[in-house]
Design an enzyme around this catalytic site. Structure first.
Site, PDB file in Angstrom:
ATOM      1  CG  ASP A 274      -2.048   1.039   1.299  1.00 49.63           C
ATOM      2  OD1 ASP A 274      -3.129   0.683   1.247  1.00 49.63           O
ATOM      3  OD2 ASP A 274      -1.562   2.271   1.300  1.00 49.63           O
TER       4      ASP A 274
ATOM      5  CG  ASP B 267      -2.983   3.537  -2.016  1.00 49.98           C
ATOM      6  OD1 ASP B 267      -3.958   2.563  -1.944  1.00 49.98           O
ATOM      7  OD2 ASP B 267      -2.313   4.086  -1.063  1.00 49.98           O
ATOM      8  CD  GLU B 268      -5.903  -1.175  -0.883  1.00 43.79           C
ATOM      9  OE1 GLU B 268      -5.524  -2.313   0.039  1.00 43.79           O
ATOM     10  OE2 GLU B 268      -6.687  -0.449  -0.432  1.00 43.79           O
TER      11      GLU B 268
HETATM   12  P1  TTP Z   1      -5.161   5.077   1.581  1.00 41.37           P
HETATM   13  O1  TTP Z   1      -3.983   4.085   1.375  1.00 41.37           O
HETATM   14  O2  TTP Z   1      -6.275   4.706   2.646  1.00 41.37           O
HETATM   15  O3  TTP Z   1      -4.582   6.155   2.129  1.00 41.37           O
HETATM   16  P2  TTP Z   1      -3.204   7.059   1.825  1.00 41.37           P
HETATM   17  O4  TTP Z   1      -2.335   6.275   0.671  1.00 41.37           O
HETATM   18  O5  TTP Z   1      -3.278   8.331   1.399  1.00 41.37           O
HETATM   19  O6  TTP Z   1      -2.465   7.060   3.167  1.00 41.37           O
HETATM   20  P3  TTP Z   1      -1.565   5.490   3.977  1.00 41.37           P
HETATM   21  O7  TTP Z   1      -1.819   4.562   2.842  1.00 41.37           O
HETATM   22  O8  TTP Z   1      -0.123   5.950   4.057  1.00 41.37           O
HETATM   23  O9  TTP Z   1      -2.375   5.550   4.959  1.00 41.37           O
HETATM   24  O10 TTP Z   1      -5.917   5.548   0.358  1.00 41.37           O
HETATM   25  C1  TTP Z   1      -5.358   5.582  -0.905  1.00 41.37           C
HETATM   26  C2  TTP Z   1      -5.816   7.164  -1.616  1.00 41.37           C
HETATM   27  O11 TTP Z   1      -7.407   7.019  -1.596  1.00 41.37           O
HETATM   28  C3  TTP Z   1      -5.597   8.159  -0.774  1.00 41.37           C
HETATM   29  O12 TTP Z   1      -4.230   8.857  -1.207  1.00 41.37           O
HETATM   30  C4  TTP Z   1      -6.744   9.304  -1.185  1.00 41.37           C
HETATM   31  C5  TTP Z   1      -8.009   8.379  -1.444  1.00 41.37           C
HETATM   32  N1  TTP Z   1      -8.750   8.345  -0.375  1.00 41.37           N
HETATM   33  C6  TTP Z   1      -9.908   8.966  -0.687  1.00 41.37           C
HETATM   34  O13 TTP Z   1     -10.249   9.782  -1.620  1.00 41.37           O
HETATM   35  N2  TTP Z   1     -10.763   9.362   0.229  1.00 41.37           N
HETATM   36  C7  TTP Z   1     -10.618   8.467   1.627  1.00 41.37           C
HETATM   37  O14 TTP Z   1     -11.490   8.512   2.477  1.00 41.37           O
HETATM   38  C8  TTP Z   1      -9.369   7.563   1.774  1.00 41.37           C
HETATM   39  C9  TTP Z   1      -9.601   6.675   2.981  1.00 41.37           C
HETATM   40  C10 TTP Z   1      -8.617   7.539   0.379  1.00 41.37           C
HETATM   41 MG    MG Z   2      -2.107   4.089   1.018  1.00 41.11          MG
END
Ligand code: TTP
Ligand code: MG
Length: 382
Positions: A9, A103-104
């Site tokens: 991720d 992103d995962e």
């Molecule tokens: P995440 O992987 O949940 O968050 P992140 O990559 O920003 O942070 P981390 O993994 O380091 O905790 O989500 C991936 C992307 O999805 C995030 O950059 C933005 C988007 N997203 C939204 O648009 N709304 C949301 O509520 C969430 C959780 C994520």
């Molecule tokens: Mg993330």
């Protein structure tokens, strides 16, 4: 057979992409969010998280917690392109890759002699080639891998077995287990079950009585960190699209064609970045009165070149001949296959079968979710 699965991720994904093009913002609290009264934060840098800013928080609250935060408008096309580049690296390194969002992804590592070394190499390549930082969890199944990737973010690298997951999480809420939503967690709380440990003390028969046979058994296994779900590489994107809404409606065909060609150029970058080609070219047109139509044509072979896709897109637009000014145009490539798949890039399917069959999943955050199942049939949705 013991398995090894990884979950990868990216850290602060949208915000990290923004920092690539605005390196002067590094080290500052950056919040990715539209600047409007009712907007909510998509994500933010870890510097902003130190002030208590979080995803899904109203912008007003984020501003209150961190008045000095730098606000950046989201740019989904940019995030999709970086995502495609990361997924392409994963596919180069590992045979079975299941993207689970922009992103995962889950990676099946069971066949590898040294799964940790493979994941270290992948993280280094992602950093070198895309500038993104990733966190990795490695475990005996998808559930443990996913929990592990989240444990030591950012730049985490956690290897965990079921016993380790139990040690670290047993006293947490069942809601930390992916798939157990807030409503289920609340229902369990009402029955006096506040922790995973307490959930694991409930008999299977009782869980079945509470939640029905399927969910009950699933919960019984879930709280034991038991999960046999396969890594499904066929969850590859089935389509990729770009669309744009114009500041002012377009009412000249040549201007519309020019816009379609611009979108095609951006689409092709993303498609090639992911190592994809596709056979079905589609367009989407939204008229001034919000009527939205799609048109598509399936080609004899999969393509990724701008000239062909642009030509077909413009032909579809001319054939449709919008009867009103146009507020939105989109172009889409569906029936995507990876490099080297099928003879000469052609799908091993008869011409008249739905290319984009399946569940209509696609790359990206689900914007293409309703891919038409029969190419050429058109669809109110993309
Ligand atoms: P995440 O992987 O949940 O968050 P992140 O990559 O920003 O942070 P981390 O993994 O380091 O905790 O989500 C991936 C992307 O999805 C995030 O950059 C933005 C988007 N997203 C939204 O648009 N709304 C949301 O509520 C969430 C959780 C994520
Ligand atoms: Mg993330």
């Amino acid at each position: 057979m013991p398995r090894t699965v990884a979950h990868l991720d990216l850290d602060a994904f949208f915000a990290s992409v923004e920092l690539l093009r605005r390196p002067e913002l590094r080290g500052r609290p950056v919040v990715v969010c539209r600047d409007s009264p009712r907007a909510v934060v998509t994500t933010c840098t870890y510097e902003a998280r130190a002030f208590g800013v979080r995803s899904a928080m109203p912008l007003s609250e984020a501003r209150r917690r961190c008045p000095q935060a730098v606000l950046v408008d989201p740019d989904l096309d940019a995030y999709r392109e970086v995502s495609a580049a990361v997924m392409a690296i994963l596919r180069e390194e590992i045979e079975a890759v299941e993207p689970a969002g922009l992103d995962e992804a889950y990676l099946e590592l069971s066949e590898l002699v040294s799964p940790r070394a493979a994941m270290r190499r992948i993280v280094a390549r992602i950093a070198d080639e895309t500038g993104m930082r990733a966190s990795v969890g490695i475990g005996p199944n998808k559930l443990v891998a996913k929990l592990a990737s989240d444990m030591e973010k950012p730049a985490g690298f956690v290897v965990l077995d079921r016993r380790g997951a139990w040690r670290r999480l047993a006293d947490g809420s069942p809601g930390v287990l992916p798939g157990i939503g807030p409503r289920t967690a609340e229902g369990l709380r009402e029955r006096g079950v506040h922790t995973i440990r307490q959930l694991a003390a409930v008999s299977e028969a009782e869980l079945v009585a509470w939640h029905g046979p399927r969910s009950g058994r699933w919960l019984w296994r879930r709280c034991r960190f038991d999960d046999d779900a396969a890594v499904l590489p066929h969850r590859d994107p089935v389509s990729e699209s770009r669309e744009t809404t114009f500041a002012e409606d377009l009412d000249h065909l040549p201007t519309m064609e020019e816009a379609l060609l611009g979108l095609t150029a951006r689409l092709c970058e993303g498609v090639r970045g992911g190592g994809w080609r596709g056979r079905t070219v589609g367009i989407k047109v939204r008229l001034a009165d919000f009527t939205t139509v799609t048109r598509a044509r399936t080609l004899p072979a999969a393509v990724d070149d701008e000239a062909t896709i642009g030509r077909v897109a413009c032909e579809l637009l001319r054939a449709y001949a919008p009867a009103q000014p146009v507020r939105l145009l989109g172009v889409r490539l569906a029936g995507l296959v990876g490099e080297g798949e099928g003879p000469g890039g052609q799908l091993a399917l008869p011409l008249d079968l739905p290319v984009a069959a399946g569940d209509g999943r696609s790359r990206g955050a689900g914007r293409d979710a309703a891919a038409p199942r029969v190419p050429g049939a058109g669809s109110a949705d993309w």
